[in-house]
Motif scaffolding. Structure first.
Motif, mmCIF file in Angstrom:
data_model
loop_
_atom_site.group_PDB
_atom_site.id
_atom_site.type_symbol
_atom_site.label_atom_id
_atom_site.label_comp_id
_atom_site.label_asym_id
_atom_site.label_seq_id
_atom_site.Cartn_x
_atom_site.Cartn_y
_atom_site.Cartn_z
ATOM 1 N N PHE A 321 0.841 -1.205 0.000
ATOM 2 C CA PHE A 321 0.000 0.000 0.000
ATOM 3 C C PHE A 321 0.878 1.257 0.000
ATOM 4 O O PHE A 321 2.011 1.218 0.496
ATOM 5 C CB PHE A 321 -0.921 0.012 1.225
ATOM 6 C CG PHE A 321 -1.857 -1.166 1.259
ATOM 7 C CD1 PHE A 321 -2.759 -1.380 0.226
ATOM 8 C CD2 PHE A 321 -1.832 -2.072 2.308
ATOM 9 C CE1 PHE A 321 -3.617 -2.468 0.237
ATOM 10 C CE2 PHE A 321 -2.683 -3.169 2.327
ATOM 11 C CZ PHE A 321 -3.576 -3.360 1.283
ATOM 12 N N PRO A 322 0.339 2.373 -0.538
ATOM 13 C CA PRO A 322 1.126 3.609 -0.532
ATOM 14 C C PRO A 322 1.533 3.963 0.897
ATOM 15 O O PRO A 322 0.767 3.749 1.838
ATOM 16 C CB PRO A 322 0.148 4.660 -1.072
ATOM 17 C CG PRO A 322 -0.963 3.895 -1.711
ATOM 18 C CD PRO A 322 -0.993 2.534 -1.119
ATOM 19 N N LYS A 323 2.738 4.483 1.035
ATOM 20 C CA LYS A 323 3.260 4.818 2.370
ATOM 21 C C LYS A 323 2.408 5.926 2.999
ATOM 22 O O LYS A 323 2.015 6.864 2.320
ATOM 23 C CB LYS A 323 4.708 5.276 2.229
ATOM 24 C CG LYS A 323 5.519 5.026 3.472
ATOM 25 C CD LYS A 323 7.014 5.178 3.209
ATOM 26 C CE LYS A 323 7.789 5.380 4.495
ATOM 27 N NZ LYS A 323 7.387 4.522 5.601
ATOM 28 N N THR A 324 2.093 5.769 4.288
ATOM 29 C CA THR A 324 1.320 6.804 4.991
ATOM 30 C C THR A 324 2.182 7.372 6.105
ATOM 31 O O THR A 324 3.190 6.787 6.478
ATOM 32 C CB THR A 324 0.074 6.202 5.690
ATOM 33 O OG1 THR A 324 0.528 5.266 6.680
ATOM 34 C CG2 THR A 324 -0.866 5.542 4.733
ATOM 35 N N SER A 325 1.742 8.475 6.689
ATOM 36 C CA SER A 325 2.382 8.907 7.932
ATOM 37 C C SER A 325 1.945 7.899 9.003
ATOM 38 O O SER A 325 0.948 7.198 8.833
ATOM 39 C CB SER A 325 1.959 10.329 8.268
ATOM 40 O OG SER A 325 0.583 10.464 8.089
ATOM 41 N N PRO A 326 2.694 7.815 10.118
ATOM 42 C CA PRO A 326 2.376 6.792 11.117
ATOM 43 C C PRO A 326 0.938 6.914 11.624
ATOM 44 O O PRO A 326 0.376 8.015 11.682
ATOM 45 C CB PRO A 326 3.368 7.097 12.246
ATOM 46 C CG PRO A 326 4.441 7.904 11.638
ATOM 47 C CD PRO A 326 3.845 8.642 10.482
ATOM 48 N N LEU A 327 0.351 5.773 11.931
ATOM 49 C CA LEU A 327 -0.987 5.743 12.517
ATOM 50 C C LEU A 327 -0.819 5.082 13.883
ATOM 51 O O LEU A 327 -0.951 3.855 14.023
ATOM 52 C CB LEU A 327 -1.943 4.968 11.605
ATOM 53 C CG LEU A 327 -2.121 5.595 10.217
ATOM 54 C CD1 LEU A 327 -2.886 4.678 9.284
ATOM 55 C CD2 LEU A 327 -2.832 6.956 10.336
ATOM 56 N N PRO A 328 -0.439 5.887 14.883
ATOM 57 C CA PRO A 328 0.091 5.320 16.132
ATOM 58 C C PRO A 328 -0.885 4.408 16.870
ATOM 59 O O PRO A 328 -0.467 3.416 17.452
ATOM 60 C CB PRO A 328 0.443 6.554 16.966
ATOM 61 C CG PRO A 328 -0.159 7.726 16.275
ATOM 62 C CD PRO A 328 -0.403 7.349 14.860
ATOM 63 N N VAL A 329 -2.168 4.742 16.854
ATOM 64 C CA VAL A 329 -3.093 3.914 17.646
ATOM 65 C C VAL A 329 -3.222 2.532 17.012
ATOM 66 O O VAL A 329 -3.066 1.498 17.660
ATOM 67 C CB VAL A 329 -4.476 4.590 17.785
ATOM 68 C CG1 VAL A 329 -5.386 3.738 18.669
ATOM 69 C CG2 VAL A 329 -4.353 5.992 18.341
#
Ligand code: T4K
Length: 361
Positions: A321-329
């Protein structure tokens, strides 16, 4: 004497003799597929049981999602949750749309609807949340945000068969709810699934699309594929539906036992949900750290017990999948979650044994 291995789940199955009566009918008629009498009967039975307008049975939960995306003519970006089984985001990709992941609520582990607006772009066409482990996502929040941005709503309700919110079936929400009847689900047809929708025309389109685009007279009037449920699967569904209420109450009792036994254990938490809006198809627990989770898995495995890390890793971390900014939860929950074994005939003594391993530090 070696004990039998314990896996994360086993199918809920009606007595074989009940299924055999349907098989005899199939053998006699020779009708095995093409939306035959048993598929039609199962669709009616599910519609009545759930109290919904339209149920279109298909060959899997994944196909139900795919047909929903196609029948709604979705393109561009679809906002979804990273805390799910791979099928959710994969099928968005498969349909040449882009999954846009947003973070989840730390208590319910479902998509956080307050983050939808920020993720909307000119290319966004829909939101596709999951009712993870059958706990309803914030459907009112999702639908309010979707209405504001003129987006379609497809619920991945793979886990949510039978869940009610007040007087209504959870599956009645959204443009389409896509449910799975896979062998590992609380209600199963072996392989299978369904699209549930209150839009009669959309239901008819999905019916045509699952059958090569044919209309009732077998003229090709739309694009389509083969996503039909067979008569063998539908017969299994009909017998399993008869005992579904029993399965619901049995699973609920087993989950309550787990929760009682684990209640005082430090660093172990449960999913936040209303117990009467839950079908107890999974027994997820959240640990305070991944190392502890790995130690618990090792102890269980050594004792012949095989829980599963549903759902790990958080889908935004996958290279496909395209790289995202972190999704911490989501990333943190996915690293620390474990689904413990749960099925109708899991013995209470085995639940006690499992909890013993979970409680050890
Ligand atoms: N959306 C969500 C949120 C989903 O969770 C899923 C599927 C979908 C969409 C797509 O729905 P489908 O297209 O599958 O209808 C399993 C299931 O294959 C999958 O249906 C499910 N979610 C997912 C959460 O779990 P695996 O890879 O864990 O399955 P597997 O074969 O390792 O089975 C797990 C355990 O179940 C085994 O240890 C033994 C037991 N088992 C399994 C099968 C297949 C049985 O006792 N009998 C069986 O026939 O994916």
């Amino acid at each position: 004497m070696s004990r039998e291995k314990i896996y994360v789940t086993r199918p809920s199955l009606a007595p074989l003799t009940e299924y055999e009566s349907y098989l005899a009918g199939i053998w006699e008629s020779g009708i095995m597929t093409h939306n035959g009498p048993l598929v039609q009967r199962l669709e009616r039975a599910l519609r009545d049981y759930l109290g919904v307008d339209n149920v279109v049975c298909v060959s899997s939960g994944t196909c139900a999602l795919q047909l929903a995306i196609r029948a709604l003519d979705l393109t561009g970006e679809i906002i979804t949750t990273p805390f799910s089984f791979i099928a959710t985001a994969n099928i968005i990709n498969w349909e040449r749309c882009v999954p846009v992941f947003i973070d989840i609520d730390p208590e319910t582990w479902n998509l956080d609807p307050t983050l939808i607006s920020r993720a909307v772009t000119a290319r966004t066409t829909a939101v596709l949340p999951v009712h993870v482990f059958s706990a309803p996502c914030d459907v009112d929040g999702v639908e309010e945000a979707a209405a504001k941005h003129d987006l379609k709503v497809i619920y991945d309700a793979a886990h949510a068969m039978g869940v009610r919110r007040g007087n209504e079936s959870l599956l009645s929400r959204g443009d389409v709810s896509a449910v799975s009847f896979h062998a590992t689900k609380i209600f199963n047809t072996g392989e299978g699934g369904a699209c549930v929708t209150s839009d009669g025309e959309l239901a008819e389109r999905i019916r045509r699309m699952r059958f090569f685009g044919f209309d009732a007279g077998k003229d090709v009037v739309d694009v389509g594929m083969n996503a039909k449920m067979t008569e063998l699967n539908a017969g299994l569904g009909l017998v399993n539906l008869r005992r579904f209420d029993l399965t619901l109450s049995t699973r609920r009792r087993k989950c309550e036992l787990y929760e009682r036994l684990l209640a005082g254990v430090r660093g172990v938490r449960f999913q936040k949900c209303r117990r009467n809006e839950y079908n107890h198809s999974y027994m997820p627990v959240l640990f305070d750290g991944e190392e502890r989770l790995l130690r618990v898995i090792e102890r269980l495995n050594r004792d012949g017990i095989f829980p599963r890390r549903y759902f790990h890793p958080s889908l935004n971390r996958l290279a496909i999948f395209p790289k995202t900014s972190p999704l911490p939860v989501s990333e943190s929950v996915a690293d620390r979650i474990l689904c413990l074994p749960l099925y109708d005939d899991l013995a209470d003594a085995d639940i006690e044994r499992i909890c013993g391993h979970v409680a050890e530090r």
